[in-house]
Design an enzyme around this catalytic site. Structure first.
Site, mmCIF file in Angstrom:
data_model
loop_
_atom_site.group_PDB
_atom_site.id
_atom_site.type_symbol
_atom_site.label_atom_id
_atom_site.label_comp_id
_atom_site.label_asym_id
_atom_site.label_seq_id
_atom_site.Cartn_x
_atom_site.Cartn_y
_atom_site.Cartn_z
ATOM 1 N N CYS A 188 -39.539 54.254 -46.912
ATOM 2 C CA CYS A 188 -38.378 55.194 -46.688
ATOM 3 C C CYS A 188 -39.231 56.639 -47.264
ATOM 4 C CB CYS A 188 -37.300 54.742 -47.339
ATOM 5 S SG CYS A 188 -35.839 55.788 -46.751
ATOM 6 N N GLY A 204 -44.172 48.340 -48.492
ATOM 7 C CA GLY A 204 -42.752 47.887 -48.961
ATOM 8 C C GLY A 204 -41.459 48.956 -48.472
ATOM 9 N N CYS A 205 -40.366 48.188 -48.626
ATOM 10 C CA CYS A 205 -39.266 48.959 -47.811
ATOM 11 C C CYS A 205 -38.960 50.488 -48.625
ATOM 12 C CB CYS A 205 -37.924 48.223 -47.830
ATOM 13 S SG CYS A 205 -37.537 47.499 -49.632
ATOM 14 N N PHE A 206 -38.819 50.530 -50.123
ATOM 15 C CA PHE A 206 -38.677 51.830 -50.723
ATOM 16 C C PHE A 206 -39.641 52.643 -50.318
ATOM 17 C CE2 PHE A 206 -35.325 50.304 -54.049
ATOM 18 C CZ PHE A 206 -34.351 50.924 -53.735
ATOM 19 N N ALA A 207 -40.943 52.043 -50.275
ATOM 20 C CA ALA A 207 -42.016 52.877 -50.322
ATOM 21 C C ALA A 207 -42.178 53.297 -48.921
ATOM 22 C CB ALA A 207 -43.338 51.955 -50.292
#
Length: 335
Positions: free
Chosen positions: A149, A144-147
């Protein structure tokens, strides 16, 4: 052309599909075999993704040819499992899934007994964590994108067993993180000049972050407190996080720089960082500061590239033995 990797894309009309096309039309080692979109079948890709006018004359198709080497699933969460259940994919085809369906260990194996094909085992595709496993993987669950970062801000500490207090995380994402479909919080009139918090302490990406940190630091028991925010900008994620630490600034910088020294897309900056440095690239930048007994970390990525399609292509490069940076040397839109 025959020596190139033949790639298929499922769900090519959305944001991640468009970013995948933007990369692959210029990738030196890839031929796009087909782009599937049932709602756009027969339409020129450049009529939907107008930034690709002049770059490709391909049209969307409704069928799913299987004379390919790799298949990218640019579909919504929950839809990847449904797609594979309805469309048995040959064992020889590598799959890179951009949904959340196979990211967690408990969900990493897909079985479709009616197909007569073996089960598909998915490897978690964060190169900065699992590069060697990705090289030999048959199927990838793209993070995932948040994950992505947040993990890039914490992995070096976990690798040294140094997460020994609660980690406080605040991260803001651009509007493309919500996907192309319209809803109450994605309209321009609501999003513009606005800021909001959602899924405080309960965001689904916490689960994959936790699994990755435990992979490096099995003794980890401390809480990750995550406050996600919707920002009034289009692309990018900025995550800031802090925890109690006995490490000096010099030691922390050395730990981060050593961890990422062999990773071509993640860079440690000794100067403060901002989103414009990474937007439209596959880069991640990390900055570390020390304030009293607190270690403060900032990490930034483009949510559609290093947080999605760019990372998927990075994984493809590793799986097929290509240069990891092939097709991904993209410059930030800094001005």
């Amino acid at each position: 052309m025959s020596n190139k990797i033949k790639a298929g894309i499922i769900g090519g009309a959305g944001y991640t599909g468009g970013e995948m096309l933007r990369i692959l039309v210029n990738h030196p080692n890839v031929e796009i075999a087909f782009v599937n979109s049932t709602s756009n079948a027969g339409n020129l890709i450049s009529d939907v993704h107008t930034d690709l006018i002049g770059d490709t004359d391909l049209k969307f198709v409704s069928d799913i040819p299987q004379n390919i080497d790799v298949l990218f699933l640019c579909v919504g969460h929950g839809d990847a499992k449904k797609f594979l259940a309805a469309n048995p994919i040959k064992e020889s085809i590598k799959i890179i899934d951009l949904s959340q369906d196979f990211r967690l260990t408990a969900n990493a194996i897909f079985s479709n007994p009616d197909s007569g094909l073996p089960t598909k085992d998915f490897t978690y595709g964060l190169p900065e964590l699992n590069r060697e496993a990705i090289k030999s993987a048959k199927n990838i669950a793209n993070p995932g994108c948040f994950a992505t970062c947040i993990q890039l801000g914490l992995l070096p500490l976990a690798a040294k067993g140094l997460i020994n207090s609660e980690v406080h995380i605040n991260a803001t994402t651009g509007s493309t993180g919500a996907g192309q479909g319209l809803n109450a919080t994605s309209h321009f009139s609501w999003r513009n000049n606005n800021l909001s918090i959602y899924k405080a302490f309960e965001h689904q990406h916490l689960n994959e972050i936790g699994e990755s940190l435990l992979q490096l630091q099995p003794s980890l028991t401390d809480r990750l407190s995550f406050i996600p925010q919707r920002g009034a900008f289009t692309r990018g994620i900025l995550a800031s996080m802090y925890l109690e630490s006995d490490s000096s600034l010099e030691e922390a910088q050395r730990i981060f720089e050593e961890y990422y020294s062999s990773h071509p897309f993640t860079h440690v900056s000794r100067r403060n960082i901002d989103l414009k440095q990474v937007v439209n690239t596959n880069k991640a930048l990390v900055h570390v500061e020390k304030h009293g007994d607190k270690l403060f970390i900032i990490s930034i990525i483009d949510n559609l590239l290093k947080g999605a399609s760019g990372q998927a292509v990075q994984n493809m490069n590793l799986m097929f033995g290509l240069e990891e940076t092939a097709g991904l040397k993209l410059k930030a839109a800094y001005f």
